[in-house]
Structure formats: structure tokens, C-alpha cells
Design an enzyme around this catalytic site. Structure first.
Site, short mmCIF file in Angstrom:
data_model
loop_
_atom_site.label_atom_id
_atom_site.label_comp_id
_atom_site.label_asym_id
_atom_site.label_seq_id
_atom_site.Cartn_x
_atom_site.Cartn_y
_atom_site.Cartn_z
N ASN A 38 0.85 -1.19 0.00
CA ASN A 38 0.00 0.00 0.00
C ASN A 38 0.89 1.24 0.00
O ASN A 38 1.47 1.59 1.02
CB ASN A 38 -0.89 -0.04 1.26
CG ASN A 38 -1.67 1.24 1.47
OD1 ASN A 38 -1.77 2.07 0.59
ND2 ASN A 38 -2.24 1.38 2.66
N LYS A 73 0.12 4.30 -0.19
CA LYS A 73 -0.49 5.48 0.41
C LYS A 73 -0.26 6.70 -0.51
O LYS A 73 -0.20 6.54 -1.72
CB LYS A 73 0.05 5.71 1.82
CG LYS A 73 -0.09 4.43 2.68
CD LYS A 73 0.07 4.65 4.12
CE LYS A 73 -0.11 3.33 4.84
NZ LYS A 73 -0.17 3.46 6.28
N HIS A 109 -9.66 1.07 4.84
CA HIS A 109 -8.40 1.29 5.56
C HIS A 109 -8.67 2.28 6.71
O HIS A 109 -9.45 3.21 6.56
CB HIS A 109 -7.36 1.85 4.60
CG HIS A 109 -5.99 1.86 5.19
ND1 HIS A 109 -5.60 2.79 6.13
CD2 HIS A 109 -4.92 1.04 5.02
CE1 HIS A 109 -4.35 2.53 6.51
NE2 HIS A 109 -3.92 1.48 5.85
N GLU A 155 -7.06 4.70 7.80
CA GLU A 155 -6.82 6.12 7.48
C GLU A 155 -8.01 6.69 6.73
O GLU A 155 -8.38 7.86 6.92
CB GLU A 155 -5.51 6.25 6.67
CG GLU A 155 -4.30 5.98 7.56
CD GLU A 155 -3.07 5.49 6.83
OE1 GLU A 155 -3.03 5.54 5.59
OE2 GLU A 155 -2.13 5.04 7.52
N GLU A 210 -5.49 -4.94 10.60
CA GLU A 210 -4.48 -3.90 10.80
C GLU A 210 -4.78 -3.12 12.07
O GLU A 210 -5.57 -2.15 12.04
CB GLU A 210 -4.49 -2.93 9.61
CG GLU A 210 -4.16 -3.57 8.28
CD GLU A 210 -3.62 -2.54 7.30
OE1 GLU A 210 -2.47 -2.67 6.92
OE2 GLU A 210 -4.36 -1.59 6.97
N GLY A 220 2.32 2.13 10.77
CA GLY A 220 3.31 3.18 10.60
C GLY A 220 4.05 3.57 11.87
O GLY A 220 4.74 4.58 11.89
N SER A 246 3.28 -2.23 10.52
CA SER A 246 4.73 -2.31 10.78
C SER A 246 5.32 -3.67 10.43
O SER A 246 6.17 -4.19 11.16
CB SER A 246 5.03 -1.91 12.23
OG SER A 246 4.63 -0.58 12.46
P1 PGA Z 1 2.64 0.19 7.69
O1 PGA Z 1 1.19 0.43 7.02
O2 PGA Z 1 3.24 -1.02 7.03
O3 PGA Z 1 3.39 1.46 7.41
O4 PGA Z 1 2.41 -0.03 9.15
C1 PGA Z 1 0.33 -0.63 6.73
C2 PGA Z 1 -0.95 -0.08 6.15
O5 PGA Z 1 -1.37 1.03 6.50
O6 PGA Z 1 -1.57 -0.73 5.29
#
Ligand code: PGA
Length: 252
Positions: free
Chosen positions: A11, A13, A97, A99, A169, A175, A209
Site C-alpha cells: 500500500n 499510500k 483502511h 486512514e 491492521e 506506521g 509495521s
Molecule cells: P505500515 O502500514 O506497514 O506502514 O504499518 C500498513 C498499512 O497502512 O496498510
């Protein structure tokens, strides 16, 4: 791992302009990732989908989008139709997601509409669920994620549920560099797998992560079928390492 093949989903982003997206694809393909027994999908931003799709032509890395509208067309300024995604060569979409839920008003009901549209048009949805740090600390991770998964998949036949992918997640792990433990994630994912008929046949990914050095420990768990990996640090080398390490762990 529960499924036949692990899935590594990248992803991106809100990162990478067109030139950076095509360079990523070129460099990743030059590394010749072994995709005989692993599925790999990249999720560039909308503006780079078409160029990334062209750069991927003939390769086994697949293309997806980070969200979409539940409508095929209409007066929805700023929205992206699933038909536009198909036109760019995308066959996957991330829906719900955290976010999008936090910053763009994505609701369980909206995710459910989008899942139905995606399936109708032959796009594979990766349905994201995950709990906050507070819910996690209070022992509500299972209940929260099961409620989100149940709502997102509401009204689907078990056969259609089986065409989806779910991504667990935990919001506090996204992140932050602080992933869940493989055993802890597996425990929540086992509960998710049991909450809707059809999920016993689909892939459930862990996200939050994940790095090349820990993906193997996640995929080694019985209910973890791959990873959704995000962010700026996702370069072609780490993407190919993730694929290789998922493969090595899945087929030990
Ligand atoms: P990350 O994000 O690997 O940076 O933790 C995963 C995601 O948001 O899909």
C-alpha cells in the site's frame, strides 16, 4: 498460513509521482521476485495507476487501488469509479483502511456497499479492519474487528465472502514501527475467520509495521496468509525481500 498461497500487498499510500512509480516497478521487476508460489500486488495512488499498470505488463505483480466509489458513474466530484480502476488495469482494491475511516468518513455501511460493487465488477476487495490502542488495551480487539468484518461483509453469500481478502491492521501498529506480536495477531485473526461464513476459505492478511525481517514470523502463524505493508519506506528491494521471506516461511 491457512491459504494455499501467501499474498504480499504493498500500500503506497500518498507517495510517488508517476516517474517514481514506474521506476519502482522497473527496479522491482529487475530483481526478479519469485512469484510462482506467492501473490504480490502494488497499490499506487490513482494518478500513477495507469503508468504502473503499463510498466507491469507481462509481469506477475498485480495492480490495485487504495479505495474507490461504490458507484460506477455519476455526479460525484472527486470520486474514482471502479470502472476507471479496471480501465487502468487494477483488479484489486483496499476498502475500509483505518486512514480512510479516520480522515475521509468511511463507515462500515459505506465499506459494505463498496465491497458489493467491487465483487460485482470482478475486483478483489481487501477489507481492512482493526482496533484502536484504547480498544486493544481494554481487550476489545476481537469484538471490534469481528463487528467491522461482519458489517463489511453483510448480505454476501459465503461464496462471495470467499472472494474477498480481509486485512487485520491494528491502528496502533500502522506506521509506528510497533507491530503486534505474531501470536497476538493470529489470535484475533482466528476469531475474525470464524465470524462470517466463507471466511474459512479466504486469505486474512496482517498489517501494521511489517518489515522483511518480521514477515516470516507472521506468515508462519496458522491464520496469517500474508501482509499488507505500507508507507514511504516501501522500496523495490524491501518489497522483493518481503515476497521472498513470505515465500520461505510459507513453504518451510
Ligand atoms: P505500515 O502500514 O506497514 O506502514 O504499518 C500498513 C498499512 O497502512 O496498510
Amino acid at each position: 498460513m491457512f491459504a494455499d498461497r501467501p499474498l504480499v500487498a504493498g500500500n503506497w499510500k500518498m507517495h510517488k509521482i508517476v516517474a517514481e512509480a514506474t521506476a519502482f516497478v522497473r527496479e522491482a521487476l529487475a530483481l526478479k521476485p519469485d512469484l510462482d508460489a506467492v501473490d504480490a500486488v502494488i497499490f499506487p495512488p490513482f494518478t500513477a495507476l495507469s503508468a504502473a499498470g503499463e510498466a507491469l505488463t507481462g509481469s506477475r505483480i498485480q495492480l490495485g487501488a487504495q479505495t474507490m466509489s461504490d458507484a460506477e458513474s455519476g455526479a460525484f466530484t472527486g470520486e474514482i469509479s471502479p470502472l476507471m480502476l479496471l480501465d487502468c488495469g487494477a483488479r484489486w482494491v483496499i476498502l475500509g483502511h483505518s486512514e480512510r475511516r479516520a480522515y475521509n468518513g468511511e463507515t462500515d455501511a459505506g465499506v459494505n456497499r463498496k465491497v458489493k460493487t467491487a465483487l460485482r465488477l470482478g475486483i478483489t476487495p481487501i477489507v481492512a479492519v482493526g482496533e484502536s490502542a484504547d480498544d486493544h488495551a481494554a481487550g476489545r480487539a476481537h469484538a471490534h474487528c469481528m463487528a467491522q468484518a461482519t458489517a463489511a461483509l453483510d448480505g454476501l453469500t459465503p461464496a462471495d465472502v470467499a472472494r474477498c481478502v480481509v486485512a487485520y491492521e491494528p491502528i496502533w501498529a500502522i506506521g509506528t514501527g510497533q507491530s503486534d506480536t505474531p501470536a497476538g495477531a493470529n489470535d484475533v485473526m482466528a476469531q475474525i475467520r470464524g465470524c462470517v461464513a466463507g471466511l474459512e476459505r479466504t486469505r486474512i492478511l496482517y498489517g501494521g509495521s511489517v518489515k522483511p525481517d518480521n514477515i516470516g514470523a507472521f506468515v508462519a502463524q496458522p491464520h496469517i496468509d500474508g501482509a499488507l505493508v505500507g508507507g514511504a519506506s516501501l522500496d523495490p528491494y524491501s518489497f522483493c525481500e518481503l515476497i521472498a521471506n513470505a515465500r520461505a516461511s510459507a513453504y518451510r
